[in-house]
Design a protein around this motif. Structure first.
Motif, PDB file in Angstrom:
ATOM      1  N   ALA A  79       0.847  -1.200   0.000  1.00 28.26           N
ATOM      2  CA  ALA A  79       0.000   0.000   0.000  1.00 28.26           C
ATOM      3  C   ALA A  79       0.879   1.246   0.000  1.00 28.26           C
ATOM      4  O   ALA A  79       1.894   1.311   0.681  1.00 28.26           O
ATOM      5  CB  ALA A  79      -0.923  -0.006   1.214  1.00 28.26           C
ATOM      6  N   GLY A  80       0.465   2.218  -0.803  1.00 27.05           N
ATOM      7  CA  GLY A  80       1.207   3.466  -0.893  1.00 27.05           C
ATOM      8  C   GLY A  80       2.266   3.473  -1.982  1.00 27.05           C
ATOM      9  O   GLY A  80       2.876   4.504  -2.259  1.00 27.05           O
ATOM     10  N   VAL A  84      -3.000   1.523  -7.181  1.00 28.27           N
ATOM     11  CA  VAL A  84      -4.028   0.692  -6.551  1.00 28.27           C
ATOM     12  C   VAL A  84      -4.562  -0.322  -7.563  1.00 28.27           C
ATOM     13  O   VAL A  84      -4.683  -1.508  -7.252  1.00 28.27           O
ATOM     14  CB  VAL A  84      -5.167   1.568  -5.974  1.00 28.27           C
ATOM     15  N   VAL A  85      -4.852   0.140  -8.773  1.00 29.48           N
ATOM     16  CA  VAL A  85      -5.358  -0.767  -9.810  1.00 29.48           C
ATOM     17  C   VAL A  85      -4.335  -1.862 -10.089  1.00 29.48           C
ATOM     18  O   VAL A  85      -4.682  -3.049 -10.176  1.00 29.48           O
ATOM     19  CB  VAL A  85      -5.704   0.000 -11.111  1.00 29.48           C
ATOM     20  N   GLY A  86      -3.090  -1.497 -10.201  1.00 31.30           N
ATOM     21  CA  GLY A  86      -2.046  -2.481 -10.480  1.00 31.30           C
ATOM     22  C   GLY A  86      -1.935  -3.531  -9.387  1.00 31.30           C
ATOM     23  O   GLY A  86      -1.830  -4.727  -9.672  1.00 31.30           O
ATOM     24  N   HIS A  87      -1.973  -3.096  -8.138  1.00 32.57           N
ATOM     25  CA  HIS A  87      -1.877  -4.049  -7.025  1.00 32.57           C
ATOM     26  C   HIS A  87      -3.097  -4.971  -6.971  1.00 32.57           C
ATOM     27  O   HIS A  87      -2.963  -6.175  -6.752  1.00 32.57           O
ATOM     28  CB  HIS A  87      -1.713  -3.317  -5.699  1.00 32.57           C
ATOM     29  N   LEU A  88      -4.276  -4.388  -7.162  1.00 33.05           N
ATOM     30  CA  LEU A  88      -5.496  -5.211  -7.106  1.00 33.05           C
ATOM     31  C   LEU A  88      -5.554  -6.189  -8.274  1.00 33.05           C
ATOM     32  O   LEU A  88      -5.894  -7.364  -8.090  1.00 33.05           O
ATOM     33  CB  LEU A  88      -6.743  -4.317  -7.089  1.00 33.05           C
ATOM     34  N   ALA A  89      -5.224  -5.720  -9.468  1.00 33.86           N
ATOM     35  CA  ALA A  89      -5.237  -6.608 -10.635  1.00 33.86           C
ATOM     36  C   ALA A  89      -4.219  -7.728 -10.450  1.00 33.86           C
ATOM     37  O   ALA A  89      -4.494  -8.901 -10.752  1.00 33.86           O
ATOM     38  CB  ALA A  89      -4.946  -5.819 -11.909  1.00 33.86           C
ATOM     39  N   GLY A  90      -3.053  -7.393  -9.932  1.00 33.80           N
ATOM     40  CA  GLY A  90      -2.034  -8.409  -9.676  1.00 33.80           C
ATOM     41  C   GLY A  90      -2.484  -9.419  -8.635  1.00 33.80           C
ATOM     42  O   GLY A  90      -2.262 -10.628  -8.781  1.00 33.80           O
ATOM     43  N   ASP A 140      -8.282  -0.951   2.868  1.00 33.30           N
ATOM     44  CA  ASP A 140      -8.245  -0.180   4.101  1.00 33.30           C
ATOM     45  C   ASP A 140      -6.884   0.505   4.268  1.00 33.30           C
ATOM     46  O   ASP A 140      -6.810   1.673   4.649  1.00 33.30           O
ATOM     47  CB  ASP A 140      -8.543  -1.096   5.294  1.00 33.30           C
ATOM     48  N   ALA A 141      -5.812  -0.213   3.958  1.00 30.06           N
ATOM     49  CA  ALA A 141      -4.467   0.367   4.054  1.00 30.06           C
ATOM     50  C   ALA A 141      -4.301   1.525   3.073  1.00 30.06           C
ATOM     51  O   ALA A 141      -3.692   2.551   3.399  1.00 30.06           O
ATOM     52  CB  ALA A 141      -3.410  -0.706   3.798  1.00 30.06           C
ATOM     53  N   GLU A 142      -4.869   1.381   1.882  1.00 28.01           N
ATOM     54  CA  GLU A 142      -4.790   2.466   0.896  1.00 28.01           C
ATOM     55  C   GLU A 142      -5.664   3.649   1.326  1.00 28.01           C
ATOM     56  O   GLU A 142      -5.314   4.810   1.086  1.00 28.01           O
ATOM     57  CB  GLU A 142      -5.207   1.974  -0.493  1.00 28.01           C
ATOM     58  N   ARG A 143      -6.782   3.361   1.963  1.00 33.84           N
ATOM     59  CA  ARG A 143      -7.644   4.450   2.458  1.00 33.84           C
ATOM     60  C   ARG A 143      -6.902   5.250   3.531  1.00 33.84           C
ATOM     61  O   ARG A 143      -6.986   6.473   3.574  1.00 33.84           O
ATOM     62  CB  ARG A 143      -8.945   3.866   3.018  1.00 33.84           C
ATOM     63  N   GLU A 144      -6.156   4.552   4.393  1.00 32.22           N
ATOM     64  CA  GLU A 144      -5.363   5.233   5.419  1.00 32.22           C
ATOM     65  C   GLU A 144      -4.325   6.162   4.798  1.00 32.22           C
ATOM     66  O   GLU A 144      -3.949   7.164   5.405  1.00 32.22           O
ATOM     67  CB  GLU A 144      -4.653   4.210   6.307  1.00 32.22           C
ATOM     68  N   ARG A 145      -3.882   5.847   3.588  1.00 28.91           N
ATOM     69  CA  ARG A 145      -2.870   6.667   2.907  1.00 28.91           C
ATOM     70  C   ARG A 145      -3.504   7.696   1.971  1.00 28.91           C
ATOM     71  O   ARG A 145      -2.799   8.400   1.245  1.00 28.91           O
ATOM     72  CB  ARG A 145      -1.922   5.758   2.112  1.00 28.91           C
ATOM     73  N   GLY A 146      -4.827   7.752   1.928  1.00 29.23           N
ATOM     74  CA  GLY A 146      -5.518   8.740   1.113  1.00 29.23           C
ATOM     75  C   GLY A 146      -5.649   8.372  -0.350  1.00 29.23           C
ATOM     76  O   GLY A 146      -6.077   9.191  -1.165  1.00 29.23           O
ATOM     77  N   ARG A 147      -5.281   7.141  -0.715  1.00 33.34           N
ATOM     78  CA  ARG A 147      -5.376   6.737  -2.127  1.00 33.34           C
ATOM     79  C   ARG A 147      -6.725   6.114  -2.454  1.00 33.34           C
ATOM     80  O   ARG A 147      -7.026   5.840  -3.613  1.00 33.34           O
ATOM     81  CB  ARG A 147      -4.228   5.792  -2.482  1.00 33.34           C
ATOM     82  N   ILE A 148      -7.514   5.845  -1.439  1.00 32.41           N
ATOM     83  CA  ILE A 148      -8.912   5.414  -1.579  1.00 32.41           C
ATOM     84  C   ILE A 148      -9.740   6.395  -0.754  1.00 32.41           C
ATOM     85  O   ILE A 148      -9.340   6.786   0.352  1.00 32.41           O
ATOM     86  CB  ILE A 148      -9.116   3.971  -1.056  1.00 32.41           C
ATOM     87  N   ALA A 149     -10.890   6.792  -1.272  1.00 30.30           N
ATOM     88  CA  ALA A 149     -11.736   7.779  -0.601  1.00 30.30           C
ATOM     89  C   ALA A 149     -12.064   7.352   0.831  1.00 30.30           C
ATOM     90  O   ALA A 149     -12.279   6.170   1.109  1.00 30.30           O
ATOM     91  CB  ALA A 149     -13.025   7.967  -1.396  1.00 30.30           C
ATOM     92  N   VAL A 194     -11.117   5.627  -6.085  1.00 29.35           N
ATOM     93  CA  VAL A 194      -9.660   5.732  -6.176  1.00 29.35           C
ATOM     94  C   VAL A 194      -9.261   7.192  -6.288  1.00 29.35           C
ATOM     95  O   VAL A 194      -9.929   7.985  -6.956  1.00 29.35           O
ATOM     96  CB  VAL A 194      -9.112   4.877  -7.352  1.00 29.35           C
ATOM     97  N   ARG A 195      -8.194   7.549  -5.592  1.00 28.60           N
ATOM     98  CA  ARG A 195      -7.742   8.940  -5.547  1.00 28.60           C
ATOM     99  C   ARG A 195      -6.326   9.067  -6.081  1.00 28.60           C
ATOM    100  O   ARG A 195      -5.470   9.704  -5.494  1.00 28.60           O
ATOM    101  CB  ARG A 195      -7.796   9.473  -4.108  1.00 28.60           C
ATOM    102  N   GLU A 196      -6.051   8.443  -7.204  1.00 28.49           N
ATOM    103  CA  GLU A 196      -4.748   8.521  -7.850  1.00 28.49           C
ATOM    104  C   GLU A 196      -4.974   8.560  -9.354  1.00 28.49           C
ATOM    105  O   GLU A 196      -6.025   8.148  -9.838  1.00 28.49           O
ATOM    106  CB  GLU A 196      -3.886   7.317  -7.486  1.00 28.49           C
ATOM    107  N   PRO A 197      -3.999   9.044 -10.108  1.00 29.83           N
ATOM    108  CA  PRO A 197      -4.174   9.051 -11.562  1.00 29.83           C
ATOM    109  C   PRO A 197      -4.329   7.626 -12.096  1.00 29.83           C
ATOM    110  O   PRO A 197      -3.708   6.704 -11.558  1.00 29.83           O
ATOM    111  CB  PRO A 197      -2.866   9.670 -12.076  1.00 29.83           C
ATOM    112  N   PRO A 198      -5.168   7.416 -13.129  1.00 25.01           N
ATOM    113  CA  PRO A 198      -5.298   6.068 -13.702  1.00 25.01           C
ATOM    114  C   PRO A 198      -4.007   5.620 -14.340  1.00 25.01           C
ATOM    115  O   PRO A 198      -3.178   6.439 -14.742  1.00 25.01           O
ATOM    116  CB  PRO A 198      -6.417   6.230 -14.745  1.00 25.01           C
TER     117      PRO A 198
END
Length: 199
Positions: A79-80, A84-90, A140-149, A194-198
């Protein structure tokens, strides 16, 4: 059939043999004889290490669940970084591109195995339950870092991603989905949070 074949790690060799049979021929072909033949050992070897075949299958499922726990820790630690898309797809590809889809089919196919696993763990379908928890923990970890709403409904997103991933990979005899197809599904599911560029 040779009876004196030395097996270093009997459990792991039998589990690996069971996976190969499961992937090649499906849950209906998974018998103790098929497993021991695949492992190159006498049928009695399996029964010396497990009370019965359903006990063997339950241990196989629990062992594969432990692998998901290891994958979950690595995913959460990522996370971070990256996307996010890359990690989830992987994560979905790593999970469903292996034996997980076949294990879900096995649990669904065998009533006795399902009943035994219910006694060993919480409600839900083994493997899918742990995979959903893995995705939820990562989100949840990405949300804590602000990358998920902050208001993202992770309780809905995680099972949606797992369900979509399972459907993409469910046809074990067909062509596996492309990386682009997995990315598209993930991008669509998390587009609103998601709060990061695609990518």
């Amino acid at each position: 059939m040779p009876t004196g074949v030395a097996l270093r790690d009997v459990r792991e060799q039998l589990f690996d043999a069971a996976e190969r049979v499961l992937l090649r021929a499906g849950p209906s072909a998974l018998t103790s004889r098929a497993v021991t033949t695949e492992a190159g050992c006498a049928k009695g070897v399996l029964h010396r290490h497990f009370a019965d075949f359903d006990a063997f299958l339950a241990e196989l499922v629990l062992d594969r669940i432990a692998r998901i726990d290891d994958q979950a820790a690595a995913l959460r630690d990522s996370a971070g970084t990256g996307t996010v898309v890359g990690h989830l797809a992987g994560a979905l590809t790593d999970l469903f591109g292996t034996v997980a889809v076949a294990i879900v089919g096995l649990v669904t196919f065998r009533d006795d195995l399902r009943a035994r696993l219910r006694k060993a763990g919480p409600a839900g379908i083994p493997v899918l339950r742990e995979a959903t928890a893995m995705i939820a923990s990562y989100l949840d970890a990405e949300r804590e870092r602000g990358r998920i709403a902050a208001d993202a409904d992770i309780g809905t997103l995680a099972p949606t991603l797992i369900g979509a991933g399972h459907l993409l990979f469910a046809d074990r005899e067909g062509t596996p989905p492309t990386a682009a197809a997995v990315d598209k599904v993930v991008t669509t599911v998390i587009a609103g949070v998601v709060r990061e560029p695609p990518r």
